[in-house]
Design a protein around this motif. Structure first.
Motif, PDB file in Angstrom:
ATOM      1  N   ALA A 174       9.250 -19.141  86.893  1.00 28.72           N
ATOM      2  CA  ALA A 174       9.733 -18.013  86.112  1.00 28.72           C
ATOM      3  C   ALA A 174       9.454 -16.730  86.890  1.00 28.72           C
ATOM      4  N   SER A 175      10.194 -15.686  86.563  1.00 34.45           N
ATOM      5  CA  SER A 175      10.019 -14.407  87.235  1.00 34.45           C
ATOM      6  C   SER A 175       8.580 -13.921  87.108  1.00 34.45           C
ATOM      7  N   LYS A 176       7.990 -13.532  88.247  1.00 32.41           N
ATOM      8  CA  LYS A 176       6.636 -12.972  88.335  1.00 32.41           C
ATOM      9  C   LYS A 176       5.534 -13.981  88.012  1.00 32.41           C
ATOM     10  N   ALA A 233      11.045 -14.075  80.239  1.00 33.22           N
ATOM     11  CA  ALA A 233      11.174 -13.771  81.677  1.00 33.22           C
ATOM     12  C   ALA A 233      12.591 -14.069  82.144  1.00 33.22           C
ATOM     13  N   GLN A 234      13.008 -13.340  83.162  1.00 31.55           N
ATOM     14  CA  GLN A 234      14.327 -13.570  83.728  1.00 31.55           C
ATOM     15  C   GLN A 234      14.342 -14.902  84.467  1.00 31.55           C
ATOM     16  N   LEU A 235      15.334 -15.727  84.194  1.00 31.54           N
ATOM     17  CA  LEU A 235      15.432 -17.040  84.822  1.00 31.54           C
ATOM     18  C   LEU A 235      16.660 -17.124  85.709  1.00 31.54           C
ATOM     19  N   GLU A 236      16.503 -17.826  86.820  1.00 25.92           N
ATOM     20  CA  GLU A 236      17.628 -18.053  87.720  1.00 25.92           C
ATOM     21  C   GLU A 236      18.693 -18.873  86.994  1.00 25.92           C
ATOM     22  N   GLY A 237      19.939 -18.411  87.055  1.00 26.51           N
ATOM     23  CA  GLY A 237      21.029 -19.127  86.410  1.00 26.51           C
ATOM     24  C   GLY A 237      21.317 -18.667  84.987  1.00 26.51           C
ATOM     25  N   PHE A 238      20.537 -17.698  84.478  1.00 33.68           N
ATOM     26  CA  PHE A 238      20.725 -17.185  83.119  1.00 33.68           C
ATOM     27  C   PHE A 238      20.964 -15.678  83.188  1.00 33.68           C
ATOM     28  N   ASP A 239      22.018 -15.199  82.509  1.00 34.89           N
ATOM     29  CA  ASP A 239      22.322 -13.775  82.508  1.00 34.89           C
ATOM     30  C   ASP A 239      21.487 -13.004  81.495  1.00 34.89           C
ATOM     31  N   CYS A 240      21.230 -13.641  80.358  1.00 33.26           N
ATOM     32  CA  CYS A 240      20.517 -12.977  79.272  1.00 33.26           C
ATOM     33  C   CYS A 240      19.411 -13.896  78.778  1.00 33.26           C
ATOM     34  N   MET A 241      18.293 -13.324  78.396  1.00 32.77           N
ATOM     35  CA  MET A 241      17.141 -14.130  78.000  1.00 32.77           C
ATOM     36  C   MET A 241      17.113 -14.471  76.509  1.00 32.77           C
ATOM     37  N   VAL A 242      18.186 -14.132  75.813  1.00 30.58           N
ATOM     38  CA  VAL A 242      18.387 -14.563  74.430  1.00 30.58           C
ATOM     39  C   VAL A 242      19.804 -15.118  74.316  1.00 30.58           C
ATOM     40  N   LYS A 243      19.924 -16.269  73.662  1.00 24.69           N
ATOM     41  CA  LYS A 243      21.254 -16.830  73.400  1.00 24.69           C
ATOM     42  C   LYS A 243      21.317 -17.264  71.948  1.00 24.69           C
TER      43      LYS A 243
END
Length: 445
Positions: free
Chosen positions: A304-306, A138-148
């Motif tokens: 988390a988103s949604k 899920a998209q998280l506030e403060g994170f651009d990409c959900m994989v690092k």
């Protein structure tokens, strides 16, 4: 390293593609359809395919890794070409393991709560500037990409999904990660189109526990009877850390966690979220975050988103959307909502559109799922049933399986939208549960 993605546009796949591009890899990909936000995000990184479709000529002998997404089919022409050339073909989880096999892998698993728990862990680590590799759904506030993915980080935190790995690898995704530290949040039958019996579904979690590395750690929800059975029957050696719902109270609509350090105000609500939070706390302990630091960070976690995410409406009405669609998730979301808004008129909308949720044999799992709501509405599309080649379902059958005589059931988009438009959204509170979009319903208006 040169990588090619077959079905690059998926929500998970495009995040991995971006992460590899950021890591300095050469990335190409194909897909037959790419939607937002994947399209814009890939375009920004310069890795959006120039045209849609499958092109075997893109598959060349110098490709180091072909990453195959679930959206592709077994007869995909690019996949056939990759096999012909003898290239290494990875599923999404298999490639993530390759990227993290020299790291300490932390895997969050369970039928429900895994995205929220993973998000909570990453929020706390980010708050305290502790850098880790990760993958979350899920998209998280403060994170651009959900994989690092990095060369240097010692830890990788992975959301562990029990669904299939790829069209040619029918193992559950989380079986490929071999966790050093794991969490299991709960077991409730899901993905009935793949796991035909409950025991077949539970068996994936037995295998997951068996995959924990020797001397590893398992944090588990001791309130879930099925989880406890799996843990108690495990034959491999690992350390077991149980957790349960912590004490909390609601004052003037605000949730406070009761701790040895005093009351901690939270930005989320619901007993299931507090249970998720307790699991996240125990994992963070394993990563060197002390309880005091965990509580300091978790106060600012907004979800988390949604996942019980508040929607800002033009009329200032109170509306939350939740990804809930499986029975256990619906019941948890409704319970949290009814507890949080005891004195308000509560409207709950549920969209059924997955194969499992539209399977007559599975629908009885939704018994009493919408209880406690003054207005309970279920929507499913008769057209969707035809597209999925499934048998028709009557509204009466839905009411019977939900064990709710007052349930309103809509079977076409026009009727649902007409009913929605009759409601004064400032009168009462609204919970919208779906992994879809209610036939394009605009929740902001």
């Amino acid at each position: 390293m040169k990588t090619h993605f077959i079905a690059i546009g998926g929500s998970a796949m495009h995040n991995l593609a971006i992460a590899l591009k950021d890591k300095g890899y050469q990335v190409t990909g194909s897909d037959d359809a790419i939607f937002e936000p994947s399209k814009s995000r890939l375009e920004k990184k310069g890795i959006l395919p120039q045209e849609m479709g499958w092109f075997p000529e893109k598959i060349t002998p110098d490709i180091d890794a072909v990453i195959l997404g679930m959206h592709a089919h077994q007869d995909n022409p690019e996949l056939a070409r990759a096999k012909e050339l003898g290239l290494k073909i990875y599923s999404y989880p298999e490639f993530l393991y390759e990227q993290s096999k020299n790291k300490t892998r932390v895997v969050i698993a369970g039928s429900h709560g895994k995205t929220t728990i993973t998000s909570m862990i990453l929020h706390v680590l980010n708050f305290h500037q502790k850098d880790v590799d990760f993958m979350v759904g899920a998209q998280l506030e403060g994170f651009d990409c959900m994989v690092k993915l990095t060369q240097d980080n010692d830890f990788m935190v992975l959301e562990g999904d029990e669904y299939l790995s790829s069209p040619i690898d029918l193992r559950s995704k989380f079986l490929l990660y071999q966790p050093n530290i794991a969490l299991m949040s709960g077991i409730a039958w899901d993905h009935i189109n793949v796991f035909k019996t409950f025991d077949d579904y539970i068996d994936q979690f037995r295998k997951f526990v068996a995959s924990i590395t020797a001397g590893g750690v398992l944090v588990y929800n001791e309130e879930d009877a099925e989880v406890v059975k799996v843990v108690d029957n495990a034959e491999n050696y690992f350390r077991k850390i149980p957790y349960k719902t912590p004490e909390y109270e609601i004052n003037n609509g605000k949730v406070y966690l009761k701790t040895e350090m005093g009351d901690v105000p939270l930005s989320v609500f619901g007993a299931h979220n507090l249970l998720n939070m307790e699991g996240a706390r125990h994992i963070c302990r394993q990563l060197g975050i002390m309880d005091e630091d965990f509580y300091e960070a978790i106060m600012s976690f907004k979800g988390a988103s949604k996942r019980l995410e508040k929607v800002e409406r033009e009329d200032k009405g109170t509306l939350y959307k939740d990804f809930a669609h499986a029975p256990s998730k619906v019941k948890a979301a409704v319970k949290a909502f009814t507890e949080q808004f005891k004195n308000d008129k509560k409207y709950g909308f549920l969209e059924l559109h997955t194969y499992s949720s539209l399977n007559p044999a599975f629908l009885e799992q939704y018994d009493h799922a919408m209880d406690g709501l003054e207005e309970a509405i279920v929507f499913y599309s008769e057209d969707a049933l035809k597209i999925k080649r499934m048998e028709p379902i009557s509204p009466e059958f839905i009411k019977e399986k939900f064990k709710n005589e007052n349930l309103k059931v809509f079977t076409n988009t026009e009727d649902l939208h007409a009913y929605w438009n009759t409601l004064d959204k400032t009168d009462g509170v609204y919970l919208m549960m779906s992994s879809g979009n209610f036939g394009g319903l605009d929740l902001t208006k």
